[in-house]
Design a protein around this motif. Structure first.
Motif, mmCIF file in Angstrom:
data_model
loop_
_atom_site.group_PDB
_atom_site.id
_atom_site.type_symbol
_atom_site.label_atom_id
_atom_site.label_comp_id
_atom_site.label_asym_id
_atom_site.label_seq_id
_atom_site.Cartn_x
_atom_site.Cartn_y
_atom_site.Cartn_z
ATOM 1 N N TYR A 1 -10.303 -7.610 1.762
ATOM 2 C CA TYR A 1 -9.137 -7.346 0.916
ATOM 3 C C TYR A 1 -7.872 -7.202 1.764
ATOM 4 C CZ TYR A 1 -6.200 -5.392 -2.740
ATOM 5 O OH TYR A 1 -5.190 -5.188 -3.626
ATOM 6 N N ILE A 2 -7.984 -6.474 2.864
ATOM 7 C CA ILE A 2 -6.821 -6.263 3.741
ATOM 8 C C ILE A 2 -6.302 -7.611 4.257
ATOM 9 C CG2 ILE A 2 -6.146 -5.346 6.021
ATOM 10 C CD1 ILE A 2 -7.962 -2.902 5.341
ATOM 11 N N ALA A 3 -7.232 -8.555 4.532
ATOM 12 C CA ALA A 3 -6.829 -9.870 5.051
ATOM 13 C C ALA A 3 -5.961 -10.635 4.051
ATOM 14 C CB ALA A 3 -8.064 -10.686 5.413
ATOM 15 N N THR A 4 -6.085 -10.307 2.756
ATOM 16 C CA THR A 4 -5.288 -11.022 1.741
ATOM 17 C C THR A 4 -3.903 -10.406 1.553
ATOM 18 O OG1 THR A 4 -5.921 -9.635 -0.155
ATOM 19 C CG2 THR A 4 -7.419 -11.434 0.427
ATOM 20 N N LEU A 5 -3.661 -9.211 2.097
ATOM 21 C CA LEU A 5 -2.412 -8.500 1.811
ATOM 22 C C LEU A 5 -1.227 -9.151 2.517
ATOM 23 C CD1 LEU A 5 -3.473 -4.735 2.128
ATOM 24 C CD2 LEU A 5 -2.978 -6.006 0.025
ATOM 25 N N SER A 6 -0.088 -9.146 1.820
ATOM 26 C CA SER A 6 1.162 -9.588 2.450
ATOM 27 C C SER A 6 2.272 -8.659 1.958
ATOM 28 C CB SER A 6 1.470 -11.030 2.062
ATOM 29 O OG SER A 6 1.868 -11.082 0.711
ATOM 30 N N ASP A 7 3.456 -8.824 2.539
ATOM 31 C CA ASP A 7 4.588 -7.983 2.126
ATOM 32 C C ASP A 7 4.818 -8.045 0.615
ATOM 33 O OD1 ASP A 7 5.042 -7.172 4.697
ATOM 34 O OD2 ASP A 7 6.649 -8.614 5.089
ATOM 35 N N ALA A 8 4.524 -9.215 0.025
ATOM 36 C CA ALA A 8 4.753 -9.390 -1.414
ATOM 37 C C ALA A 8 3.948 -8.385 -2.238
ATOM 38 C CB ALA A 8 4.388 -10.814 -1.833
ATOM 39 N N VAL B 1 6.461 -1.862 -5.431
ATOM 40 C CA VAL B 1 6.817 -0.476 -5.100
ATOM 41 C C VAL B 1 8.307 -0.392 -4.747
ATOM 42 C CG1 VAL B 1 6.361 1.489 -3.584
ATOM 43 C CG2 VAL B 1 4.469 0.015 -4.315
ATOM 44 N N SER B 2 8.783 -1.307 -3.891
ATOM 45 C CA SER B 2 10.212 -1.238 -3.531
ATOM 46 C C SER B 2 11.085 -1.595 -4.725
ATOM 47 C CB SER B 2 10.538 -2.097 -2.306
ATOM 48 O OG SER B 2 9.854 -3.293 -2.324
ATOM 49 N N GLU B 3 10.594 -2.507 -5.592
ATOM 50 C CA GLU B 3 11.370 -2.830 -6.794
ATOM 51 C C GLU B 3 11.432 -1.641 -7.749
ATOM 52 O OE1 GLU B 3 9.597 -6.394 -8.311
ATOM 53 O OE2 GLU B 3 10.589 -7.614 -6.765
ATOM 54 N N PHE B 4 10.350 -0.893 -7.844
ATOM 55 C CA PHE B 4 10.328 0.315 -8.679
ATOM 56 C C PHE B 4 11.378 1.321 -8.178
ATOM 57 C CE2 PHE B 4 8.704 4.730 -8.794
ATOM 58 C CZ PHE B 4 8.742 4.956 -10.157
ATOM 59 N N ARG C 1 7.460 -2.986 4.679
ATOM 60 C CA ARG C 1 6.831 -4.120 5.373
ATOM 61 C C ARG C 1 5.471 -3.715 5.912
ATOM 62 N NH1 ARG C 1 11.367 -7.116 8.357
ATOM 63 N NH2 ARG C 1 12.685 -7.601 6.559
ATOM 64 N N LEU C 2 4.603 -4.703 5.966
ATOM 65 C CA LEU C 2 3.277 -4.472 6.542
ATOM 66 C C LEU C 2 3.326 -4.622 8.054
ATOM 67 C CD1 LEU C 2 0.890 -6.497 4.219
ATOM 68 C CD2 LEU C 2 0.956 -4.013 4.455
ATOM 69 N N TYR C 3 2.576 -3.775 8.729
ATOM 70 C CA TYR C 3 2.453 -3.867 10.188
ATOM 71 C C TYR C 3 0.981 -3.724 10.559
ATOM 72 C CZ TYR C 3 7.484 -3.228 10.430
ATOM 73 O OH TYR C 3 8.829 -3.392 10.279
ATOM 74 N N PRO C 4 0.611 -4.274 11.732
ATOM 75 C CA PRO C 4 -0.776 -4.089 12.168
ATOM 76 C C PRO C 4 -1.067 -2.602 12.370
ATOM 77 C CG PRO C 4 0.410 -5.607 13.617
ATOM 78 C CD PRO C 4 1.416 -5.031 12.685
ATOM 79 N N ALA C 5 -2.230 -2.172 11.878
ATOM 80 C CA ALA C 5 -2.556 -0.748 11.934
ATOM 81 C C ALA C 5 -3.165 -0.380 13.278
ATOM 82 C CB ALA C 5 -3.530 -0.422 10.811
ATOM 83 N N PRO C 6 -3.076 0.901 13.647
ATOM 84 C CA PRO C 6 -3.778 1.376 14.844
ATOM 85 C C PRO C 6 -5.281 1.153 14.685
ATOM 86 C CG PRO C 6 -2.333 3.083 13.929
ATOM 87 C CD PRO C 6 -2.375 1.971 12.939
ATOM 88 N N ALA C 7 -5.995 1.124 15.806
ATOM 89 C CA ALA C 7 -7.441 0.878 15.748
ATOM 90 C C ALA C 7 -8.175 2.027 15.066
ATOM 91 C CB ALA C 7 -7.984 0.667 17.159
ATOM 92 N N SER D 1 -2.451 -2.745 -9.333
ATOM 93 C CA SER D 1 -1.351 -2.078 -10.040
ATOM 94 C C SER D 1 -1.443 -0.564 -9.902
ATOM 95 C CB SER D 1 -1.366 -2.432 -11.527
ATOM 96 O OG SER D 1 -1.362 -3.807 -11.682
ATOM 97 N N GLN D 2 -2.683 -0.032 -10.014
ATOM 98 C CA GLN D 2 -2.877 1.411 -9.826
ATOM 99 C C GLN D 2 -2.531 1.813 -8.393
ATOM 100 O OE1 GLN D 2 -3.671 3.761 -12.039
ATOM 101 N NE2 GLN D 2 -3.696 2.278 -13.697
ATOM 102 N N ASN D 3 -2.913 0.976 -7.433
ATOM 103 C CA ASN D 3 -2.579 1.258 -6.040
ATOM 104 C C ASN D 3 -1.066 1.378 -5.868
ATOM 105 O OD1 ASN D 3 -5.284 1.176 -5.340
ATOM 106 N ND2 ASN D 3 -5.190 -0.830 -4.346
ATOM 107 N N GLY D 4 -0.326 0.499 -6.563
ATOM 108 C CA GLY D 4 1.138 0.538 -6.481
ATOM 109 C C GLY D 4 1.690 1.880 -6.944
ATOM 110 N N ILE D 5 1.089 2.418 -8.014
ATOM 111 C CA ILE D 5 1.526 3.724 -8.532
ATOM 112 C C ILE D 5 1.250 4.818 -7.502
ATOM 113 C CG2 ILE D 5 1.133 5.467 -10.332
ATOM 114 C CD1 ILE D 5 0.481 3.142 -12.266
ATOM 115 N N VAL D 6 0.062 4.770 -6.889
ATOM 116 C CA VAL D 6 -0.305 5.795 -5.896
ATOM 117 C C VAL D 6 0.620 5.705 -4.670
ATOM 118 C CG1 VAL D 6 -2.151 6.661 -4.404
ATOM 119 C CG2 VAL D 6 -2.717 5.793 -6.675
#
Ligand SMILES: [Zn+2]
Length: 257
Positions: free
Chosen positions: A53-60, A65-68, A87-93, A172-177
């Motif tokens: 799932y994480i591999a599919t994520l992008s800034d879009a 959330v930023s539009e809200f 913006r998305l950034y690579p996470a720490p290990a 969508s729920q994740n966006g709310i959280v």
């Protein structure tokens, strides 16, 4: 005696850290410039599902959330085009340090210092336009966890640790959280009853002056549920059914009324 000295030193360190954070916080809630936010997706349970799932994520994916925030800021007369940029950034290990649920005061002080150090280490490799706020997004395989650990958003730490489900049906729920924890970092407080989850009246209502009071049309973002009656509330489907209520707007510096 050594224990006393150790605690005293830790408290001094914490006071210095808190003083710095207070200055940061004033800069983040002036709403004159875009606040840059870094989102760091992490695999919370080491599952295949979370990494896929994480591999599919992008800034879009964080755009809602930023539009809200932009839409709601505008409603309160904040006149900048882009109040927040996420913006998305690579996470720490490693995963962020977790607090033991029944931790002592000293253990909690140490935990909060370790969290701050974790945030600084995550932000350090970003050379240009370094984000001020860091959101650590911990994705869980829904097949492994029916209930997620409690998310936190720390105003004084300028960071959030956000637990989310790694599935498109929860996006969508994740966006709310994420929006909820992000607003904590700007100083918003929770507005629901911890035992019943019911929004607290009037602060937890998106439209507290609406007549008749029920059913409400929207969820207040820091209450997280749409009140349909005094004892009845439902989860909103997405951020379009969610507003920043007047009390939250005051807390984050959008309004004085
Ligand atoms: Zn909260």
């Amino acid at each position: 005696m050594w224990r006393g000295i150790r605690i005293a030193i830790l408290l001094v360190v914490l006071a210095v850290v808190a003083g710095g954070a207070w200055l940061d916080q004033r800069r983040t809630t002036s709403w004159e410039h875009t606040v840059w936010i870094g989102a760091f997706p992490l695999n919370a349970d080491g599952s295949e599902a979370a990494s896929a799932y994480i591999a599919t994520l992008s800034d879009a994916d964080l755009q809602p959330v930023s539009e809200f925030v932009a839409r709601e800021a505008r409603r309160y007369g904040i006149n900048i085009d882009e109040p927040v940029n996420i913006r998305l950034y690579p996470a720490p290990a490693a995963l962020p340090p977790a607090a033991a649920p029944d931790a002592s005061l000293l253990a909690r002080v140490i935990w909060s210092l370790r969290l701050r150090r974790y945030r600084m280490a995550a932000l350090a490799p970003i050379a240009r336009a370094r984000p001020r706020i860091a959101l650590f997004l911990l994705y869980h395989d829904p097949a492994h966890a029916a209930v997620l650990p409690h998310s936190i958003g720390l105003q004084r730490g300028l960071m959030g640790v956000v637990h989310l489900f790694a599935t498109p049906s929860q996006a969508s729920q994740n966006g709310i959280v994420i929006a909820h924890e992000l607003l904590h970092t700007f100083g918003a407080t929770d507005k629901y009853d911890a035992d019943s989850d019911a929004p607290v009246y009037p602060e937890g209502y998106a439209e507290p002056r609406r007549e008749p009071r029920y059913p409400q049309r929207y969820a207040e973002i820091m209450a997280g549920r749409v009140p349909l009656g005094p004892q009845r509330q439902v989860m909103p489907d997405d951020l379009s059914q969610t507003l920043v209520g007047p009390a939250t707007a005051r807390e984050i510096g959008w309004s004085r009324q």
